[in-house]
Design an enzyme around this catalytic site. Structure first.
Site, PDB file in Angstrom:
ATOM      1  N   SER A   1       0.591  -1.292   0.727  1.00 15.45           N
ATOM      2  CA  SER A   1      -0.179   0.001   0.106  1.00 15.45           C
ATOM      3  C   SER A   1       1.300   1.602   0.486  1.00 15.45           C
ATOM      4  O   SER A   1       1.892   1.191   0.358  1.00 15.45           O
ATOM      5  CB  SER A   1      -1.268   0.005   1.174  1.00 15.45           C
ATOM      6  OG  SER A   1      -0.372  -0.228   2.429  1.00 15.45           O
TER       7      SER A   1
ATOM      8  N   GLU B   1       6.795  -0.318  -4.916  1.00 14.68           N
ATOM      9  CA  GLU B   1       5.862  -0.296  -6.206  1.00 14.68           C
ATOM     10  C   GLU B   1       3.907  -0.454  -5.369  1.00 14.68           C
ATOM     11  O   GLU B   1       3.912  -0.637  -4.021  1.00 14.68           O
ATOM     12  CB  GLU B   1       5.394  -1.819  -6.328  1.00 14.68           C
ATOM     13  CG  GLU B   1       6.335  -2.110  -7.516  1.00 14.68           C
ATOM     14  CD  GLU B   1       6.590  -2.019  -8.638  1.00 14.68           C
ATOM     15  OE1 GLU B   1       5.877  -0.548  -9.694  1.00 14.68           O
ATOM     16  OE2 GLU B   1       7.287  -1.378  -9.602  1.00 14.68           O
TER      17      GLU B   1
ATOM     18  N   CYS C   1      -3.175  -3.814  -8.150  1.00 12.77           N
ATOM     19  CA  CYS C   1      -3.203  -2.869  -8.455  1.00 12.77           C
ATOM     20  C   CYS C   1      -3.367  -2.344  -9.173  1.00 12.77           C
ATOM     21  O   CYS C   1      -3.154  -1.280  -9.609  1.00 12.77           O
ATOM     22  CB  CYS C   1      -1.151  -2.155  -7.731  1.00 12.77           C
ATOM     23  SG  CYS C   1      -0.121  -4.013  -8.360  1.00 12.77           S
TER      24      CYS C   1
HETATM   25  P1  NAP Z   1       0.545  -3.387   2.264  1.00 17.30           P
HETATM   26  O1  NAP Z   1      -0.212  -4.315   4.470  1.00 17.30           O
HETATM   27  O2  NAP Z   1       1.547  -2.600   2.608  1.00 17.30           O
HETATM   28  O3  NAP Z   1       1.595  -5.022   2.846  1.00 17.30           O
HETATM   29  C1  NAP Z   1       2.624  -5.533   2.537  1.00 17.30           C
HETATM   30  C2  NAP Z   1       3.725  -6.180   3.217  1.00 17.30           C
HETATM   31  O4  NAP Z   1       4.013  -4.941   4.061  1.00 17.30           O
HETATM   32  C3  NAP Z   1       2.886  -6.513   3.573  1.00 17.30           C
HETATM   33  O5  NAP Z   1       3.830  -8.005   3.985  1.00 17.30           O
HETATM   34  C4  NAP Z   1       3.007  -6.261   5.162  1.00 17.30           C
HETATM   35  O6  NAP Z   1       3.356  -6.914   5.993  1.00 17.30           O
HETATM   36  C5  NAP Z   1       4.664  -5.316   4.877  1.00 17.30           C
HETATM   37  N1  NAP Z   1       3.861  -4.269   5.947  1.00 17.30           N
HETATM   38  C6  NAP Z   1       2.730  -3.859   6.827  1.00 17.30           C
HETATM   39  N2  NAP Z   1       3.244  -2.876   7.588  1.00 17.30           N
HETATM   40  C7  NAP Z   1       5.021  -2.355   6.937  1.00 17.30           C
HETATM   41  C8  NAP Z   1       6.103  -1.329   8.335  1.00 17.30           C
HETATM   42  N3  NAP Z   1       5.610  -0.585   9.085  1.00 17.30           N
HETATM   43  N4  NAP Z   1       6.954  -1.670   7.832  1.00 17.30           N
HETATM   44  C9  NAP Z   1       7.209  -2.587   6.393  1.00 17.30           C
HETATM   45  N5  NAP Z   1       6.793  -3.244   6.419  1.00 17.30           N
HETATM   46  C10 NAP Z   1       5.608  -3.673   6.178  1.00 17.30           C
HETATM   47  O7  NAP Z   1      -0.333  -3.906   1.960  1.00 17.30           O
HETATM   48  P2  NAP Z   1      -0.996  -4.732   1.727  1.00 17.30           P
HETATM   49  O8  NAP Z   1      -2.223  -4.995   2.112  1.00 17.30           O
HETATM   50  O9  NAP Z   1      -0.485  -6.520   1.541  1.00 17.30           O
HETATM   51  O10 NAP Z   1      -1.268  -5.100  -0.051  1.00 17.30           O
HETATM   52  C11 NAP Z   1      -2.124  -4.228  -0.275  1.00 17.30           C
HETATM   53  C12 NAP Z   1      -1.961  -3.638  -1.399  1.00 17.30           C
HETATM   54  O11 NAP Z   1      -0.805  -2.967  -2.041  1.00 17.30           O
HETATM   55  C13 NAP Z   1      -3.056  -1.881  -1.747  1.00 17.30           C
HETATM   56  O12 NAP Z   1      -2.013  -1.456  -1.957  1.00 17.30           O
HETATM   57  C14 NAP Z   1      -2.670  -2.589  -3.350  1.00 17.30           C
HETATM   58  O13 NAP Z   1      -1.947  -1.522  -4.341  1.00 17.30           O
HETATM   59  C15 NAP Z   1      -0.865  -2.126  -2.995  1.00 17.30           C
HETATM   60  N6  NAP Z   1      -0.077  -3.191  -4.299  1.00 17.30           N
HETATM   61  C16 NAP Z   1       0.706  -3.074  -5.910  1.00 17.30           C
HETATM   62  C17 NAP Z   1       0.705  -3.566  -6.468  1.00 17.30           C
HETATM   63  C18 NAP Z   1       1.949  -2.965  -7.752  1.00 17.30           C
HETATM   64  O14 NAP Z   1       2.817  -3.421  -7.559  1.00 17.30           O
HETATM   65  N7  NAP Z   1       1.802  -1.508  -7.676  1.00 17.30           N
HETATM   66  C19 NAP Z   1       1.422  -4.925  -6.268  1.00 17.30           C
HETATM   67  C20 NAP Z   1       0.124  -5.857  -5.379  1.00 17.30           C
HETATM   68  C21 NAP Z   1      -0.779  -4.717  -4.330  1.00 17.30           C
HETATM   69  P3  NAP Z   1       1.457  -7.748   7.076  1.00 17.30           P
HETATM   70  O15 NAP Z   1       1.363  -7.685   5.963  1.00 17.30           O
HETATM   71  O16 NAP Z   1       2.663  -9.199   6.846  1.00 17.30           O
HETATM   72  O17 NAP Z   1       2.383  -7.914   8.218  1.00 17.30           O
END
Ligand code: NAP
Ligand code: MG
Length: 455
Positions: free
Chosen positions: A209, A230, A264
């Site tokens: 995110s 990303e 995404c």
């Molecule tokens: P997220 O909450 O941002 O989590 C992504 C990863 O980051 C997970 O492994 C999460 O761990 C970890 N994380 C969470 N807080 C963190 C911190 N403070 N420090 C370091 N790492 C941390 O995203 P999500 O909910 O999994 O996925 C949805 C989002 O990803 C959407 O907004 C989407 O657009 C984006 N996305 C973007 C792309 C792209 O290529 N641009 C592709 C796919 C998804 P845990 O969840 O294990 O706690």
């Protein structure tokens, strides 16, 4: 004894597996192993490193169906999609398997001798990935990072760690030395944060995110880590009245409802030229109703459940009782985090459904007046990941593709991602590019060596 983590199957709400959950100590130990493995991995000759990456692709290929099944069950995605995604993960390794022999340096004429440039690996690289395309997105990072001579610590999302764990076993079977690939399954708030701040980690490659991406960029500043991010998107599917409306409408559901909208690149805003709106909606309705939502393991399923109960509640909040639902698909009854494909029209420009990345199967159809208005609406977002343009006017298509502030545009198509082309975002959709010929640069630094000729 470490805490245990229950991995839930989104289509059944049952526990699929229980794995040990890592904390700070395990994260530090993974970084130490990666650091210890670095000099060995760097010194493997380029052709031998290529062979090892190819052998890993072969092991993944032997386990293609097994990996697809794990991914389909853990992430709740249709088995046919999971097979395609694992296919892309394998293709990514095959593409970057050639890379160890490719980074050519330069020789530069200078006073008093010769200068040459070489590319060096960064060191230990942390890869933090989300739950929507777990192994595929991990491999977009793993393959170039390893090809460039780095060792890695991969942190999958706690919701979907299973393919990463299996991948690590396959890597050892393929002959990748112990310590080169380390998987840490633990929460982002502890393990992820530790990787971002760890002094022995040279770079963080993150997909997730925008909110977490922002905290990673800030956290990386303390040690001047390299970051590639990303992040999210709110991409526009721009449909002009002179387009092949039948094809645009038939393709639009897949562009936003694939992976239940948890993509995404989802084209979650459909911008339609005013004169064509009624006809477009007429064509879109049967296409949306034809999206088969159900058991991910059934071959005919097109859309599975959302990843979790929490995420479903978040998606549902964008479709309150007062929402203008133009039409909606159906979902199975019973357990599973289901949400139907939903088309909203009309939607006010400042409605959260038109502004926020919903990351679910909800799309807003928004009319526009002309080319300038289409660009204005398409760019009226903090995001800039992808988008599509549908028209039979080639010059207009190129003008609009150049005008949209996003990293990946498609004309008369909704496909954004290929192993051999760069992928990434403008604006708050990210920093840096993955895949394609430039990806290696994000996993290495340029070194200049001056050799005196004694003049
Ligand atoms: P997220 O909450 O941002 O989590 C992504 C990863 O980051 C997970 O492994 C999460 O761990 C970890 N994380 C969470 N807080 C963190 C911190 N403070 N420090 C370091 N790492 C941390 O995203 P999500 O909910 O999994 O996925 C949805 C989002 O990803 C959407 O907004 C989407 O657009 C984006 N996305 C973007 C792309 C792209 O290529 N641009 C592709 C796919 C998804 P845990 O969840 O294990 O706690
Ligand atoms: Mg999250």
């Amino acid at each position: 004894m470490s805490a245990m983590l229950n991995v839930v199957e989104p289509a059944t709400e049952q526990i699929l597996a229980t794995v040990a959950s890592a904390g700070i100590e395990e994260t530090d130990s993974a970084v130490a192993k990666a650091k210890a493995a670095l000099s060995g991995w760097k010194s493997i000759s380029p052709p031998d490193r290529s062979r090892l990456l190819r052998s890993l692709a072969d092991r993944m290929s032997d386990s293609h169906e097994e990996l697809a099944l794990i991914e389909a069950r853990n992430a709740g995605k249709p088995i046919a999609s999971a097979r395609g995604e694992i296919g892309m993960a394998i293709a990514t390794f095959r593409y970057f398997a050639n890379a160890p022999e490719q980074p050519f340096g330069r020789t530069i004429p200078v006073a008093g001798g010769m200068a040459m440039t070489v590319r060096e690996p960064l060191g230990v690289v942390a890869l933090i990935v989300p739950w929507n395309f777990p192994l595929t997105i991990a491999c977009w990072k793993l393959a170039p990072a390893l090809a460039a001579g780095n060792t890695v610590v991969l942190k999958p999302a706690v919701l979907t760690p299973l393919t990463a764990l299996r991948f690590a076993e396959l890597a050892l079977e393929a002959g990748i030395p112990e310590g080169v690939i380390n998987v840490v399954v633990g929460p982002g708030s502890t393990c992820g944060k530790r990787l971002v701040e760890h002094p022995d980690v040279a770079k963080v490659a993150f997909t997730g995110s925008t909110e977490v991406g922002r905290s990673i960029q800030a956290g990386a500043a303390g040690t001047i880590k390299r970051v590639t991010l990303e992040l999210g998107g709110k991409s526009a599917n721009v449909i002009f009245a002179d387009s092949d409306l039948e094809l645009a409408a038939a393709s639009a559901p897949g562009a936003v409802f694939d992976n239940a909208g948890q993509d995404c690149c989802a084209r979650s805003r459909i911008l339609v030229e005013r004169g064509a709106v009624d006809r477009f909606l007429e064509l879109l309705e049967p296409a949306v109703k034809a999206v088969v939502v159900g058991d991910p393991l059934k071959e005919t399923t097109v859309m599975g459940p959302l990843i979790s109960a929490n995420h479903r509640a978040s998606v549902a909040s964008y479709v309150p009782a007062s929402a203008s639902i133009a039409f909606q698909g159906s979902t199975p009854n019973g357990p599973g985090f289901w949400f139907p494909p939903t088309v909203l029209c009309p939607v006010a420009e400042n409605d959260p459904a038109a502004v926020d990345e919903i990351f679910g199967p909800v799309v807003a159809v928004i009319p526009f007046e002309d080319e300038a208005d289409a660009l204005r609406i398409a760019n009226d977002t903090v995001y800039g990941l992808s988008g599509s343009i549908w028209t039979r006017d080639g010059a207009k298509a190129l003008r609009v593709a150049r005008g949209i502030e996003a990293g990946n545009l498609s004309i008369n198509s909704n496909s954004s991602v290929r192993v051999n082309t760069p992928f990434g975002g403008f604006k708050q959709s990210g920093v840096g590019r993955e895949l394609g010929p430039d990806a290696l640069e994000a996993y290495s630094d340029v070194k200049t060596i001056f050799y005196s000729t004694g003049e």
